[in-house]
Write a protein that holds these residues in place. Structure first.
Motif, mmCIF file in Angstrom:
data_model
loop_
_atom_site.group_PDB
_atom_site.id
_atom_site.type_symbol
_atom_site.label_atom_id
_atom_site.label_comp_id
_atom_site.label_asym_id
_atom_site.label_seq_id
_atom_site.Cartn_x
_atom_site.Cartn_y
_atom_site.Cartn_z
ATOM 1 N N GLY A 158 -7.656 -2.812 -4.469
ATOM 2 C CA GLY A 158 -8.511 -1.690 -4.125
ATOM 3 C C GLY A 158 -9.399 -2.008 -2.941
ATOM 4 N N GLY A 159 -10.492 -1.231 -2.811
ATOM 5 C CA GLY A 159 -11.424 -1.416 -1.711
ATOM 6 C C GLY A 159 -12.522 -0.380 -1.764
ATOM 7 N N ASN B 246 -11.173 1.365 -7.847
ATOM 8 C CA ASN B 246 -9.944 1.840 -8.463
ATOM 9 C C ASN B 246 -10.212 2.787 -9.632
ATOM 10 O OD1 ASN B 246 -8.004 -0.122 -7.033
ATOM 11 N ND2 ASN B 246 -9.503 -1.505 -7.959
ATOM 12 N N LYS C 220 -7.392 -9.135 -3.364
ATOM 13 C CA LYS C 220 -8.172 -7.916 -3.514
ATOM 14 C C LYS C 220 -7.285 -6.792 -4.030
ATOM 15 C CE LYS C 220 -11.641 -5.247 -0.934
ATOM 16 N NZ LYS C 220 -12.327 -5.119 0.382
ATOM 17 N N GLU D 145 -3.385 -8.385 -0.836
ATOM 18 C CA GLU D 145 -4.119 -7.119 -0.908
ATOM 19 C C GLU D 145 -3.211 -6.030 -1.460
ATOM 20 O OE1 GLU D 145 -6.798 -5.846 2.207
ATOM 21 O OE2 GLU D 145 -6.448 -7.737 3.266
ATOM 22 N N TYR E 86 -3.562 -1.963 -2.294
ATOM 23 C CA TYR E 86 -4.432 -0.790 -2.291
ATOM 24 C C TYR E 86 -3.637 0.489 -2.039
ATOM 25 C CZ TYR E 86 -4.694 -1.236 2.889
ATOM 26 O OH TYR E 86 -4.424 -1.343 4.228
ATOM 27 N N GLN F 7 -8.246 3.360 -0.108
ATOM 28 C CA GLN F 7 -7.843 2.094 -0.726
ATOM 29 C C GLN F 7 -7.752 2.185 -2.249
ATOM 30 O OE1 GLN F 7 -11.094 -0.168 1.212
ATOM 31 N NE2 GLN F 7 -9.497 -1.416 2.137
ATOM 32 N N ARG F 8 -8.034 3.336 -2.804
ATOM 33 C CA ARG F 8 -8.084 3.493 -4.253
ATOM 34 C C ARG F 8 -6.695 3.387 -4.882
ATOM 35 N NH1 ARG F 8 -8.976 8.932 -4.811
ATOM 36 N NH2 ARG F 8 -11.038 8.566 -3.941
ATOM 37 N N ASN F 9 -6.510 2.412 -5.772
ATOM 38 C CA ASN F 9 -5.334 2.380 -6.633
ATOM 39 C C ASN F 9 -5.618 3.195 -7.890
ATOM 40 O OD1 ASN F 9 -3.559 0.211 -5.314
ATOM 41 N ND2 ASN F 9 -5.461 -0.931 -5.624
ATOM 42 N N THR G 82 0.818 -1.200 0.000
ATOM 43 C CA THR G 82 0.000 0.000 0.000
ATOM 44 C C THR G 82 0.859 1.260 0.000
ATOM 45 O OG1 THR G 82 -1.836 1.115 1.141
ATOM 46 C CG2 THR G 82 -0.166 0.112 2.533
#
Length: 395
Positions: free
Chosen positions: A205-206, A244, A203, A169, A171, A211-213, A147
């Motif tokens: 993103g989210g 995302n 996962k 994960e 993100y 959490q935004r890629n 992250t």
């Protein structure tokens, strides 16, 4: 003790999700990087004590089953800290790499003026290469988290995973371009793709803004099979790609210049119909992906299995749902026309039991895609049991 209990959020309000962490209902003030972990990157040197390469090597050598938390405390605050990697770096232990820990980094958020756009993250830690290194980060074991990084310029992949691992994960990252402000973003592609994912139960993103890629500009010059911002392969199952921005700049409303777009936003190629339960978007408010500004398809499913869904995404438009970024209309070499998913918003080829849309909260907005010869909102070929409902297509 080498491992201590961490607060659930850091000073930038980015949650830490570690084994045995404190409950989210018991918030504590972030006391700074020196308190939490022995795995601390303190300089931008390619190798040597305190370098990312050295810290990761040390974390990989520890045999404890605990998650190893790598943080950054590099003294150059309020400016990018590029780390020129000397070789590909493989995670061989359960490791959490937290670029958000670098001081003066900030997480992504909503529009500060209450508008329909977003506030981009300010990701200062940049992993890159001038040595032709193939991958920024290779994930070779399960239950890793990446992250808050900016990953660009690698010869093959920004992030790649082994097909034998699970529970990955990813993100809050910027992948495929450099820069940290609107107007300063410059495409610096990872040549095959931004993320090559073969890990099940993972996962990207989210549902939350932080959490935004933003994954854009990758896969322009690599192997055509991979050319995409996100490439999923083999018998991949149970992957969520949510929240995302894929193909655009980090504001979600601006395209990159002509000639710097990726072939496909998301390409899922599961051989022999083995890709199951791939979810692109969900019905939560923050669950939609913005998939626009790509040269060919926004989403390309090939040889997919069952239970795959595409819900609540904006495909071919900007984050505001209005800005048209998906047409190829009289575009010239200077990029003065708009450019986007110029073949199709969604292309399902040899895929079965795919669901596109559904109830109101699951509808996709698929507009502004195609070109003068290929007008593709949704293209289906050799598919079976495909369910398409309640989408806005071409509006």
């Amino acid at each position: 003790s080498a491992f201590v209990t961490l607060p659930p959020t850091d000073c930038r309000r980015a949650p830490r999700e570690l084994t045995d962490g404190i409950s989210a209902f018991n918030l504590q003030v972030d006391a700074g990087p020196s308190e939490y972990t022995p795995f601390r990157v303190v300089n931008t040197n390619p190798t040597g004590p305190g370098s990312f390469f050295d810290v990761l090597s040390t974390a990989n050598s520890w045999t404890s089953s605990n998650t190893k938390y790598i943080e950054f405390d590099i003294g150059s605050y309020n400016s990018s800290v590029p780390i020129d990697l000397p070789s590909s770096n493989t995670l061989n232990q359960s490791i959490y790499i937290d670029g958000y820990s670098q001081n003066t980094t900030s997480i992504a958020g909503p529009d500060v003026n209450g508008g329909t756009g977003v506030t981009p993250a300010y990701n200062l830690v940049q992993l890159t290469t001038t040595n032709g290194v193939n991958s920024g980060i290779r994930v070779g074991t399960s239950n890793c988290l990446i992250t808050g990084l900016n990953i660009h310029g690698f010869n093959q992949y920004g992030i790649s995973t082994f097909s034998s691992v699970t529970g990955i994960e990813i993100y809050g990252n910027h992948i495929g371009f450099s820069g940290n402000a609107i107007g300063s973003y410059i495409v610096s592609e990872n040549k095959r793709c931004g993320i090559a994912l073969g890990a099940n139960n993972s996962k990207i993103g989210g549902n939350q803004h932080w959490q935004r890629n933003v994954i854009s500009g990758n896969g322009q010059t690599g192997l055509t099979t991979f050319n995409s911002n996100i490439f999923m392969y083999n018998s991949i199952d149970q992957v969520d790609i949510v929240g995302n921005i894929i193909g655009l700049q980090a504001d979600g409303n601006s395209a990159f210049a002509f000639g710097t777009q990726t072939q496909n936003g998301i390409h899922c190629w599961a051989e022999n119909m083995q890709g199951n339960s791939i979810k692109i978007g969900n019905k939560n408010f923050g669950g939609k992906n913005i998939i626009s500004g790509n040269r060919n398809q926004g989403i390309y499913f090939s040889e997919m299995g069952i239970g795959n869904t595409i819900n609540n995404n904006i495909i071919g438009l900007g984050y505001d749902g209005v800005t048209i970024l998906g047409n190829l209309i009289g575009t010239n070499a200077n990029g003065t026309g708009s450019i986007g998913n110029s073949v199709a918003g969604v292309n399902c080829e040899s895929a079965i039991n795919t669901k596109i849309g559904g109830i109101q909260l699951e509808r996709n907005i698929i507009s502004g895609n195609g070109n003068s010869t290929t007008n593709g909102g949704i293209i289906l070929s050799s598919t079976g049991n495909t369910f398409i409902a309640a989408n806005y297509i071409g509006t």
